[in-house]
Design a protein around this motif. Sequence first.
Motif, PDB file in Angstrom:
ATOM      1  N   PHE A  44       0.828  -1.205   0.000  1.00 25.13           N
ATOM      2  CA  PHE A  44       0.000   0.000   0.000  1.00 25.13           C
ATOM      3  C   PHE A  44       0.865   1.259   0.000  1.00 25.13           C
ATOM      4  N   LEU A  45       0.239   2.374  -0.317  1.00 23.38           N
ATOM      5  CA  LEU A  45       0.944   3.655  -0.417  1.00 23.38           C
ATOM      6  C   LEU A  45       1.699   3.984   0.866  1.00 23.38           C
ATOM      7  N   GLU A  46       1.092   3.766   2.011  1.00 25.10           N
ATOM      8  CA  GLU A  46       1.764   4.085   3.272  1.00 25.10           C
ATOM      9  C   GLU A  46       3.063   3.305   3.409  1.00 25.10           C
ATOM     10  N   PRO A  74      -3.855   3.973  -0.988  1.00 29.80           N
ATOM     11  CA  PRO A  74      -3.779   3.942   0.472  1.00 29.80           C
ATOM     12  C   PRO A  74      -4.603   2.785   1.030  1.00 29.80           C
ATOM     13  N   SER A  75      -4.150   2.216   2.125  1.00 31.02           N
ATOM     14  CA  SER A  75      -4.839   1.060   2.707  1.00 31.02           C
ATOM     15  C   SER A  75      -6.269   1.395   3.100  1.00 31.02           C
ATOM     16  N   LYS A  76      -6.517   2.605   3.586  1.00 28.61           N
ATOM     17  CA  LYS A  76      -7.884   2.984   3.977  1.00 28.61           C
ATOM     18  C   LYS A  76      -8.807   3.033   2.768  1.00 28.61           C
ATOM     19  N   ASP A  77      -8.295   3.511   1.639  1.00 24.65           N
ATOM     20  CA  ASP A  77      -9.120   3.521   0.431  1.00 24.65           C
ATOM     21  C   ASP A  77      -9.452   2.093   0.007  1.00 24.65           C
ATOM     22  N   TYR A  83     -12.106   3.830  -3.556  1.00 24.93           N
ATOM     23  CA  TYR A  83     -11.387   4.157  -4.769  1.00 24.93           C
ATOM     24  C   TYR A  83     -12.334   4.142  -5.961  1.00 24.93           C
ATOM     25  N   ILE A  91      -7.440   9.716   0.075  1.00 22.88           N
ATOM     26  CA  ILE A  91      -6.397  10.316   0.904  1.00 22.88           C
ATOM     27  C   ILE A  91      -5.031  10.293   0.224  1.00 22.88           C
ATOM     28  N   GLN A  92      -4.952   9.730  -0.983  1.00 23.19           N
ATOM     29  CA  GLN A  92      -3.675   9.651  -1.691  1.00 23.19           C
ATOM     30  C   GLN A  92      -3.012  11.015  -1.858  1.00 23.19           C
ATOM     31  N   LEU A  95      -1.555  12.221   1.497  1.00 22.93           N
ATOM     32  CA  LEU A  95      -0.388  11.434   1.896  1.00 22.93           C
ATOM     33  C   LEU A  95       0.843  11.813   1.078  1.00 22.93           C
TER      34      LEU A  95
END
Length: 127
Positions: A44-46, A74-77, A83, A91-92, A95
């Motif tokens: 993921f992005l994080e 992002p993991s939340k998306d 998405y 939130i991409q 971040l």
Amino acid sequence: MSLPSGQWPSFVGGCDLENGFDPDHAVQNGLTVDSQFSLLTPTFLEDVLKVIELAARSQRYRIIVYDSLAMALPSKDWENKTYGEDGVIGIQPALLQDFCNRIIPVLFHSQTTLVFVNQPGTSITSW
């Protein structure tokens, strides 16, 4: 663009989100894939941003290449399945903005170059 053999910096790091790294193609373009090359495949992005920041802070790498920015979710998306939905702002961007604010001084002090690769998606249709 390819560099003549031996022209790559001594340590190169790759961060490949799509698992599309082709070592044979890299060698054809002058990159020696050995102990001086690291390939990381976060999910993921994080994770991507943490790995890049840690790699830059280590001062081990002269170049870090990240492929593919467009695939960074992002993991939340992912968990919330937000998405691609209309009217939902992911939130991409937030971040990435926070990451850029943090990473620029780190890159400067470690003398590391960060390359983001982003292939635009294209639609191929037949008539």
